[in-house]
Design a protein around this motif. Structure first.
Motif, mmCIF file in Angstrom:
data_model
loop_
_atom_site.group_PDB
_atom_site.id
_atom_site.type_symbol
_atom_site.label_atom_id
_atom_site.label_comp_id
_atom_site.label_asym_id
_atom_site.label_seq_id
_atom_site.Cartn_x
_atom_site.Cartn_y
_atom_site.Cartn_z
ATOM 1 N N THR A 177 -60.156 8.709 -3.696
ATOM 2 C CA THR A 177 -58.838 8.230 -3.299
ATOM 3 C C THR A 177 -58.763 6.775 -3.716
ATOM 4 O OG1 THR A 177 -58.752 9.759 -1.441
ATOM 5 C CG2 THR A 177 -57.220 7.910 -1.381
ATOM 6 N N TYR B 276 -56.778 3.114 -3.611
ATOM 7 C CA TYR B 276 -55.856 2.236 -2.884
ATOM 8 C C TYR B 276 -55.661 0.983 -3.728
ATOM 9 C CZ TYR B 276 -57.274 5.307 0.896
ATOM 10 O OH TYR B 276 -57.536 6.418 1.660
ATOM 11 N N ASP C 126 -53.669 -2.820 -4.021
ATOM 12 C CA ASP C 126 -52.863 -3.904 -3.454
ATOM 13 C C ASP C 126 -52.265 -4.673 -4.626
ATOM 14 O OD1 ASP C 126 -51.745 -6.123 -2.241
ATOM 15 O OD2 ASP C 126 -53.562 -6.688 -1.159
ATOM 16 N N TYR D 255 -58.025 -3.033 -6.600
ATOM 17 C CA TYR D 255 -58.270 -1.595 -6.473
ATOM 18 C C TYR D 255 -59.462 -1.374 -5.560
ATOM 19 C CZ TYR D 255 -55.268 -0.086 -10.349
ATOM 20 O OH TYR D 255 -54.199 0.212 -11.155
ATOM 21 N N THR E 196 -52.007 4.793 -1.824
ATOM 22 C CA THR E 196 -51.072 3.731 -1.461
ATOM 23 C C THR E 196 -49.647 4.232 -1.631
ATOM 24 O OG1 THR E 196 -52.665 2.074 -2.237
ATOM 25 C CG2 THR E 196 -50.392 1.338 -1.892
ATOM 26 N N ASN E 197 -48.901 4.220 -0.541
ATOM 27 C CA ASN E 197 -47.507 4.679 -0.594
ATOM 28 C C ASN E 197 -46.690 3.841 -1.569
ATOM 29 O OD1 ASN E 197 -47.858 6.717 1.294
ATOM 30 N ND2 ASN E 197 -47.366 5.385 3.019
ATOM 31 N N LEU F 39 -46.713 3.876 -4.844
ATOM 32 C CA LEU F 39 -47.298 3.669 -6.164
ATOM 33 C C LEU F 39 -47.528 5.004 -6.854
ATOM 34 C CD1 LEU F 39 -49.945 0.850 -5.537
ATOM 35 C CD2 LEU F 39 -47.558 0.636 -6.243
ATOM 36 N N GLN G 179 -49.067 11.429 -8.375
ATOM 37 C CA GLN G 179 -49.941 11.010 -7.283
ATOM 38 C C GLN G 179 -51.401 11.380 -7.514
ATOM 39 O OE1 GLN G 179 -48.874 9.137 -4.353
ATOM 40 N NE2 GLN G 179 -47.442 8.816 -6.037
ATOM 41 N N GLU H 143 -45.238 0.693 -9.394
ATOM 42 C CA GLU H 143 -44.386 1.069 -8.276
ATOM 43 C C GLU H 143 -43.498 2.215 -8.730
ATOM 44 O OE1 GLU H 143 -42.976 -2.451 -5.677
ATOM 45 O OE2 GLU H 143 -43.155 -3.230 -7.737
#
Length: 120
Positions: free
Chosen positions: A10, A12, A14, A22, A51-52, A54, A78, A100
């Motif tokens: 998974t 994530y 930022d 990452y 991450t929501n 992206l 996703q 995004e």
């Protein structure tokens, strides 16, 4: 016929930092660097977005001297799957790229997790 080996991560990201940060967890939820060592033909390496907001864009792959890394992204962007169809002795660099969903024209590349092939 046995099912191919599947390695799940998974991801994530930022994107408020520069460069984007990452982080990865493995299938057990343990933090890791997202790198893998492949020892079987047709190994599936699956990166799922954590991450929501992206989405995955096509990755950049270098060092795939055999040209045997195949990539696909799900329709919702996703999940990125890489299939390593052949075990040859190579180290490939994989740069994941996200954006995004609301602004897919600005890419955020990752540092490169490594895909190591080790013939048995």
């Amino acid at each position: 016929m046995t099912d191919p080996t599947k390695i799940n991560f998974t991801v994530y990201v930022d994107i408020t930092t520069s460069p984007a940060t990452y982080t990865y967890t493995d299938a057990q939820g343990v933090s890791c660097d997202g790198s893998v060592t492949v020892t079987e033909d047709n190994t599936q390496i699956v990166y799922t977005m954590g991450t929501n907001g992206l989405i995955f864009l096509p990755p950049t792959i270098t060092g795939d001297t055999g040209g045997d890394l195949l990539t696909s992204i799900t329709a919702d962007k996703q999940c990125l799957t890489i299939v390593d169809s052949d075990i040859d002795n190579e180290n490939a660099c994989l740069i994941l790229v996200v954006a995004e969903a609301s602004n897919p024209n600005i890419p955020y590349p990752s540092p490169d997790p490594m895909i190591r092939n080790v013939p048995r």
